[in-house]
Design an enzyme around this catalytic site. Structure first.
Site, mmCIF file in Angstrom:
data_model
loop_
_atom_site.group_PDB
_atom_site.id
_atom_site.type_symbol
_atom_site.label_atom_id
_atom_site.label_comp_id
_atom_site.label_asym_id
_atom_site.label_seq_id
_atom_site.Cartn_x
_atom_site.Cartn_y
_atom_site.Cartn_z
ATOM 1 N N LYS A 108 0.835 -1.206 0.000
ATOM 2 C CA LYS A 108 0.000 0.000 0.000
ATOM 3 C C LYS A 108 0.870 1.257 0.000
ATOM 4 O O LYS A 108 0.668 2.172 -0.793
ATOM 5 C CB LYS A 108 -0.931 -0.005 1.205
ATOM 6 C CG LYS A 108 -1.929 1.149 1.215
ATOM 7 C CD LYS A 108 -2.773 1.185 2.483
ATOM 8 C CE LYS A 108 -3.788 0.079 2.524
ATOM 9 N NZ LYS A 108 -4.743 0.241 3.660
ATOM 10 N N GLU B 141 10.251 -5.613 3.822
ATOM 11 C CA GLU B 141 10.432 -6.929 3.211
ATOM 12 C C GLU B 141 10.062 -6.902 1.730
ATOM 13 O O GLU B 141 10.779 -7.437 0.876
ATOM 14 C CB GLU B 141 9.567 -7.978 3.925
ATOM 15 C CG GLU B 141 9.933 -8.223 5.376
ATOM 16 C CD GLU B 141 9.100 -7.407 6.348
ATOM 17 O OE1 GLU B 141 8.945 -7.843 7.488
ATOM 18 O OE2 GLU B 141 8.603 -6.322 5.956
ATOM 19 N N GLY C 66 -5.327 -5.018 5.479
ATOM 20 C CA GLY C 66 -4.489 -5.979 4.755
ATOM 21 C C GLY C 66 -5.034 -7.385 4.770
ATOM 22 O O GLY C 66 -5.079 -8.065 3.740
ATOM 23 N N ARG C 67 -5.488 -7.860 5.938
ATOM 24 C CA ARG C 67 -5.941 -9.251 6.045
ATOM 25 C C ARG C 67 -7.344 -9.448 5.482
ATOM 26 O O ARG C 67 -7.865 -10.559 5.506
ATOM 27 C CB ARG C 67 -5.846 -9.730 7.495
ATOM 28 C CG ARG C 67 -6.592 -8.893 8.499
ATOM 29 C CD ARG C 67 -6.248 -9.306 9.941
ATOM 30 N NE ARG C 67 -6.775 -8.379 10.934
ATOM 31 C CZ ARG C 67 -6.180 -7.263 11.328
ATOM 32 N NH1 ARG C 67 -5.025 -6.908 10.790
ATOM 33 N NH2 ARG C 67 -6.720 -6.485 12.256
ATOM 34 N N GLU D 295 -4.490 -11.834 14.199
ATOM 35 C CA GLU D 295 -4.127 -10.428 14.057
ATOM 36 C C GLU D 295 -5.327 -9.531 14.350
ATOM 37 O O GLU D 295 -5.169 -8.397 14.802
ATOM 38 C CB GLU D 295 -3.580 -10.152 12.643
ATOM 39 C CG GLU D 295 -2.800 -8.847 12.546
ATOM 40 C CD GLU D 295 -2.034 -8.706 11.240
ATOM 41 O OE1 GLU D 295 -0.805 -8.913 11.249
ATOM 42 O OE2 GLU D 295 -2.663 -8.399 10.210
ATOM 43 N N HIS E 196 -2.531 -38.281 11.184
ATOM 44 C CA HIS E 196 -1.290 -39.013 11.454
ATOM 45 C C HIS E 196 -0.240 -38.109 12.097
ATOM 46 O O HIS E 196 0.941 -38.458 12.123
ATOM 47 C CB HIS E 196 -0.758 -39.618 10.153
ATOM 48 C CG HIS E 196 -1.708 -40.594 9.537
ATOM 49 N ND1 HIS E 196 -1.686 -41.939 9.833
ATOM 50 C CD2 HIS E 196 -2.745 -40.417 8.675
ATOM 51 C CE1 HIS E 196 -2.656 -42.552 9.162
ATOM 52 N NE2 HIS E 196 -3.308 -41.647 8.455
ATOM 53 N N LYS F 258 9.197 -4.316 14.574
ATOM 54 C CA LYS F 258 9.733 -3.632 13.391
ATOM 55 C C LYS F 258 10.591 -2.433 13.804
ATOM 56 O O LYS F 258 11.647 -2.180 13.216
ATOM 57 C CB LYS F 258 8.589 -3.180 12.477
ATOM 58 C CG LYS F 258 7.867 -4.328 11.792
ATOM 59 C CD LYS F 258 7.021 -3.876 10.613
ATOM 60 C CE LYS F 258 5.801 -3.124 11.002
ATOM 61 N NZ LYS F 258 4.884 -2.857 9.877
#
Length: 558
Positions: free
Chosen positions: A211, A217, A272-273, A358, A389, A519
């Site tokens: 954005k 990153e 964002g999510r 979040e 399993h 951060k």
């Protein structure tokens, strides 16, 4: 809003749990009510398939469900729901509306933020995405040597990665005619190095999803991708043919070398999510085609309408949310397992790990007070039957109660061997929820061991290990087929579940201040990693870790 623990409806629920919770027995509840499935299940009928929510294998009675729904009403869930759909700024800490529902508002009814209908802008971006997808998928969009695009690489992190990755994996059967998609998120150089090694720069298209266009990153990975690309292309002007941006920062996008015409915008009311429905979903649309992307939006819009208009007692997201409240705030459960019996949904649990944790991983209420109760659960899961399993042992016979959501399509995308694989998958799905509910009594285990011819000594030795207490709660979510429409509906159902729980807890489900501190500290530590001088400016643990890294950086390994 008053604290949850001072809410009379919540106090009533807690009192009931203290007096009767330990007496709840699922076997007994089914034995005494032969219609329990009909009383505690819900079928959502759409024109594109059906979704069955069976919540009968939960530790609830009709009285408990009434109390849970009364609690939802008393916490203002219905009013909060309207506030969200009406574009009010319910993200109070950032003074923003929360309108992922507008991104998939297929009815185009006006949704107003700050006196302006947002739908024309939403549709403008969708039209731009559609035209771009058609150019790329048809081969009209060419790379710098005239080759068509065969590979699309989405570079983003968090909401700019998890949603598109999950959906493109889930809808892989619908990707015929589309480019391959790749996702790079981690700052670990391994991620982008491994990806670039598989690509041809002449036919690769990079989507840079940020954005602000400043996410460390994402921009670091994007610069690495550009350097790799220019090793072949040489000419910086060719970047415009191979890089597009999902952003709102025109200046930074232009500075990177991307043509602003190839920038797809979204808005501050898109979290964002919750952003896969926006331009962030461009990789989805390129992979499966824009028609299928629109079907994804339509399925979510169908669920939005169900959530907004259906009475609470028949409202799938509300029922899921309040069952979660029951387990978290009365039984003390700390985790929620999401177990899709469909390999295409192998990223579904990871997606809602972010979506839920979040959103509701908060200990401060909207008024700034510290909560005195539990909030969001730890969400986790893997596809069936793999999980059987791995970790089902603990769900069946461990000391923790873990509420589980089991999901499965009735129809498979791959009916190989006359549907044998899917029949086995369905049988395992059905068996697990029955086993978790019923368990195996001491007497049943004894008879089983006797039938196996065990000696009295072996029988007594094995017997306690063969007993299953059962009484483990599950939801079964069964749908006709995993299509774009149904996937959209399922995602929206869980989004709204998370919203309802946030309202009940009186927390802001739409900020994420918890990601900021790490951060900030990383920016301080990064320059301290240069050189060989010991660092002493932190606590002894952090100093020790930094100094060990410095010592080992040049270590020779045989």
């Amino acid at each position: 809003m008053a604290a949850l623990t001072r809410n009379p409806q919540f106090q009533k629920l807690q009192q009931w749990h203290r007096e009767h919770g330990s007496e709840l027995n699922l076997r007994h509840l089914f034995d005494t009510d032969k219609e329990r499935f009909n009383h505690f299940s819900l079928t959502l009928n759409t024109n594109h398939g059906h979704i069955l929510l069976d919540y009968s294998k939960n530790l609830v009675t009709e009285e408990v469900m009434h109390m849970l729904l009364d609690l939802a009403k008393s916490r203002g869930v219905e009013a909060a729901r309207e506030s969200m759909f009406n574009g009010e700024k319910i993200n109070s800490t950032e003074d923003r509306a929360v309108l992922h529902v507008a991104l998939r508002n297929r009815s185009n009814t006006p949704i107003v933020v700050d006196g302006k209908d947002v739908m024309p802008e939403v549709n403008k971006v969708l039209d731009k995405m559609k035209a771009f997808c058609q150019r790329v998928r048809s081969g009209d969009w060419k790379g710098y040597t005239g080759k068509t695009i065969t590979d699309v690489i989405n570079i983003g992190i968090g909401g700019s990665d998890l949603g598109p990755l999950m959906v493109t994996e889930a809808l892989k059967p619908y990707s015929s005619g589309g480019p391959r998609v790749w996702f790079v998120s981690n700052i670990d150089g391994t991620h982008i190095a491994k990806t670039l090694a598989c690509l041809n720069p002449e036919s690769s298209l990079f989507i840079i999803a940020s954005k602000t266009f400043t996410t460390q990153e994402t921009i670091t990975n994007a610069e690495t991708a550009k350097d790799w690309f220019l090793l072949s292309a040489k000419d910086p002007s060719t970047v415009a043919k191979h890089f597009v941006a999902l952003s709102t920062n025109t200046a930074k996008v232009k500075e990177f070398g991307i043509d602003p015409q190839n920038m797809f915008e979204f808005w501050d009311w898109v979290g964002g999510r919750y952003s896969l429905w926006s331009a962030i979903g461009l990789s989805i649309a390129l992979h499966v085609g824009f028609d299928n992307f629109e079907q994804l939006l339509s399925g979510a819009h169908w669920m939005d309408q169900h959530f907004r208009t259906t009475p609470l007692e028949k409202n799938a997201p509300v029922l899921l949310a309040m069952l979660g409240i029951w387990y978290i705030n009365c039984f003390g459960c700390e985790t929620q397992a999401v177990l899709p019996y469909d390999q295409y949904l192998h990223r579904f649990a990871a997606y809602f790990q972010q979506g839920d944790m979040e959103s509701n991983g908060k200990y401060i209420t909207k008024s700034g007070a510290r909560v005195d109760h539990q909030t969001g659960p730890i969400v986790w899961g893997e596809p069936g039957t793999n999980g059987q399993h791995a970790f089902y042992q603990l769900i069946h016979q461990g000391t923790k109660m873990i509420p589980c959501d089991f999901l499965i399509p009735v129809q498979t995308q791959h009916p190989i061997r006359k549907g044998l694989h899917h029949k086995i998958l369905l049988a395992n799905f059905l068996a697990q929820t029955e086993a978790l509910m019923k368990g195996k009594s001491t007497e049943e285990a004894r008879k089983e061991l006797q039938a196996a011819g065990k000696s009295p000594e072996d029988l007594m030795k094995l017997l306690p290990h063969k007993v299953f207490e059962g009484n483990r709660p599950t939801n079964s979510i069964v749908f006709t087929k995993l299509t774009p429409f149904i996937l959209g509906a399922l995602i929206a159902m869980y989004e709204h579940k998370i919203f309802v729980q946030g309202v009940v807890w009186d927390i802001n489900s739409f900020d994420q201040w918890g990601v900021e501190l790490g951060k900030q500290l990383a920016k301080k530590i990064e320059p301290e990693l240069d050189g060989s001088s010991p660092v002493t400016s932190h606590d002894s643990s952090t100093n020790g870790l930094i100094n060990f890294i410095k010592q080992q950086r040049e270590a020779k390994i045989q």
